[in-house]
Design a protein around this motif. Structure first.
Motif, mmCIF file in Angstrom:
data_model
loop_
_atom_site.group_PDB
_atom_site.id
_atom_site.type_symbol
_atom_site.label_atom_id
_atom_site.label_comp_id
_atom_site.label_asym_id
_atom_site.label_seq_id
_atom_site.Cartn_x
_atom_site.Cartn_y
_atom_site.Cartn_z
ATOM 1 N N ASP A 196 53.305 -22.225 8.675
ATOM 2 C CA ASP A 196 51.981 -21.618 8.841
ATOM 3 C C ASP A 196 51.562 -20.942 7.532
ATOM 4 N N LYS A 197 50.570 -21.504 6.871
ATOM 5 C CA LYS A 197 50.157 -21.013 5.551
ATOM 6 C C LYS A 197 49.515 -19.626 5.640
ATOM 7 N N ASP A 198 48.784 -19.345 6.730
ATOM 8 C CA ASP A 198 48.194 -18.015 6.883
ATOM 9 C C ASP A 198 49.266 -16.935 6.944
ATOM 10 N N MET A 199 50.333 -17.198 7.690
ATOM 11 C CA MET A 199 51.408 -16.216 7.807
ATOM 12 C C MET A 199 52.138 -16.055 6.475
ATOM 13 N N VAL A 200 52.365 -17.160 5.776
ATOM 14 C CA VAL A 200 53.027 -17.092 4.471
ATOM 15 C C VAL A 200 52.198 -16.270 3.490
ATOM 16 N N LEU A 201 50.903 -16.558 3.404
ATOM 17 C CA LEU A 201 50.057 -15.850 2.447
ATOM 18 C C LEU A 201 49.919 -14.376 2.804
ATOM 19 N N THR A 202 49.717 -14.077 4.078
ATOM 20 C CA THR A 202 49.594 -12.677 4.502
ATOM 21 C C THR A 202 50.897 -11.929 4.247
ATOM 22 N N GLY A 203 52.017 -12.550 4.599
ATOM 23 C CA GLY A 203 53.310 -11.914 4.362
ATOM 24 C C GLY A 203 53.573 -11.672 2.884
ATOM 25 N N ALA A 204 53.201 -12.637 2.034
ATOM 26 C CA ALA A 204 53.412 -12.482 0.591
ATOM 27 C C ALA A 204 52.556 -11.355 0.022
ATOM 28 N N LEU A 205 51.303 -11.265 0.462
ATOM 29 C CA LEU A 205 50.420 -10.224 -0.063
ATOM 30 C C LEU A 205 50.808 -8.822 0.409
ATOM 31 N N VAL A 275 66.918 -7.011 8.911
ATOM 32 C CA VAL A 275 67.160 -8.268 9.610
ATOM 33 C C VAL A 275 67.056 -9.394 8.589
ATOM 34 N N VAL A 276 67.767 -10.492 8.802
ATOM 35 C CA VAL A 276 67.678 -11.643 7.898
ATOM 36 C C VAL A 276 66.518 -12.531 8.338
ATOM 37 N N PRO A 277 65.971 -13.355 7.448
ATOM 38 C CA PRO A 277 64.857 -14.235 7.832
ATOM 39 C C PRO A 277 65.259 -15.214 8.938
ATOM 40 N N LYS A 278 64.409 -15.297 9.965
ATOM 41 C CA LYS A 278 64.727 -16.136 11.125
ATOM 42 C C LYS A 278 63.592 -17.096 11.487
ATOM 43 N N ILE A 279 62.577 -17.165 10.643
ATOM 44 C CA ILE A 279 61.521 -18.159 10.810
ATOM 45 C C ILE A 279 61.226 -18.762 9.435
ATOM 46 N N PRO A 280 60.695 -19.983 9.379
ATOM 47 C CA PRO A 280 60.458 -20.626 8.078
ATOM 48 C C PRO A 280 59.567 -19.803 7.153
ATOM 49 N N GLU A 281 58.530 -19.176 7.704
ATOM 50 C CA GLU A 281 57.607 -18.409 6.869
ATOM 51 C C GLU A 281 58.311 -17.229 6.196
ATOM 52 N N ALA A 282 59.240 -16.609 6.908
ATOM 53 C CA ALA A 282 59.998 -15.495 6.326
ATOM 54 C C ALA A 282 60.916 -15.985 5.212
ATOM 55 N N ILE A 283 61.491 -17.147 5.378
ATOM 56 C CA ILE A 283 62.362 -17.717 4.339
ATOM 57 C C ILE A 283 61.556 -18.019 3.077
ATOM 58 N N VAL A 284 60.361 -18.583 3.263
ATOM 59 C CA VAL A 284 59.507 -18.884 2.105
ATOM 60 C C VAL A 284 59.166 -17.612 1.338
#
Length: 326
Positions: A196-205, A275-284
């Motif tokens: 999910d690109k929205d989650m990746v971008l929001t998480g990164a920002l 917690v360790v990353p447990k979804i793909p977006e968190a790993i990215v």
């Protein structure tokens, strides 16, 4: 070479002047003809194994450069140091012998020149564009609240450092790092349509938003009480919780997933994540953050090396090799 700073009618070279000189020409004490002026960003006192004399293992800077040095004597963070400088070709490092030391806060005119700054021209526009590219109504609302241009959060974010020591240390460091992580995260996720690109971008920002209250604004960029007691991940989640509460009907499921991305971005419990990353977006987001932090550390280390091997970098646990095609 003309020294950079005129102080009370006397010229002093800064760190950038000193390290521009090729290593083979650094062949005497004060090889630019006069003592230098340095801002001490961080410092820890140690004892020489041979003589037992105290020295400070320090990070010094000017506006554009940062270098690890040995300073003879005990030096406080945030000090402006006038010192003789000497380069060791054997150890490939600088040592400083203080002439005079003043509290940086007593000379704001010099601090403005000496504090490290990141070149972030155009980065605000990039941030705005990234927010507009988020399709999720709720995540876009959240980003616009956090980065509201009239808010204290936004004002602090633009000036904040991303760290106190290892990477992106200086005014604008957090903005620079955040945009770099967001770009990397989008590049990585472009290879995986399932992410999910929205989650990746929001998480990164938002991954480091807590750092606005974690460090002081200089000249030493030390940990605040909040930073020591809670760390930037906890502070960041508190900031986001308050922002989420302003959005009617913000989905609890979406909040849970986003907060997981923020909480896990250091990747391991021993590195500060609860917690360790447990979804793909968190790993990215985790790997984008790690890449940017490590690459900035390596680049800064190589910038002050003319060629060949650097000293061992304590943050990354190894030395690096500077090579160029002939």
């Amino acid at each position: 070479m003309i020294p950079l700073i005129d102080i009370s009618g006397k010229n002093y070279p800064t760190l950038s002047d000193i390290i521009k000189v090729p290593e083979n020409d650094r062949n005497s004490v004060n090889y630019l003809g006069s003592p230098g002026v340095f801002l001490v960003i961080s410092s820890s006192v140690k004892k020489s194994s041979g003589s037992g004399l105290k020295y400070s293992d320090a990070l010094v800077s000017d506006k554009d450069s940062r270098v690890k040095v040995k300073i003879w004597g005990e030096i406080k963070n945030g000090s402006l140091l006038f010192a003789d400088y000497e380069y060791s070709k054997d150890y490939r490092s600088f040592s400083l012998n203080p002439i005079s030391i003043i509290d940086g806060n007593s000379r704001p005119d010099l601090l403005e020149i000496m504090m490290p700054h990141f070149e972030v021209s155009g980065y605000v526009e990039i941030l705005d564009s990234m927010i507009e590219n988020v399709n999720s109504t709720y995540l876009k609302q959240l980003l616009k609240i956090v980065f509201d241009k009239d808010s204290e959060t936004y004002s602090l974010f633009l000036k904040a450092t991303a760290a106190s020591n290892n990477h992106h240390v200086g005014i604008g460091g957090l903005l620079f790092h955040t945009i770099s992580v967001a770009r990397l995260a989008l590049d990585i996720s472009s290879n995986y349509p399932e992410v999910d690109k929205d989650m990746v971008l929001t998480g990164a920002l938002l991954h480091d938003i807590g750092k606005i209250y974690t460090y002081t604004s200089g000249p030493d960029f030390e940990y605040t009480d909040d930073g020591k007691l809670e760390n930037h991940i906890v502070i960041g989640i508190k900031i986001l919780t308050r922002a989420v509460d302003k959005i009617p009907d913000f989905p609890k499921y979406l909040e849970m997933v986003l907060f997981h991305v923020i909480a896990s971005h250091h990747g391991a419990l021993e590195f500060g994540s609860p917690v360790v990353p447990k979804i793909p977006e968190a790993i990215v987001v985790h790997f984008a953050d790690e890449i940017d932090a490590k690459m900035r550390t390596i680049i800064d280390t190589l910038d002050v090396t003319e060629e060949g091997w650097t000293d061992k970098n304590q943050f990354l646990g190894t030395e690096f090799f500077k090579w160029r095609l002939s």
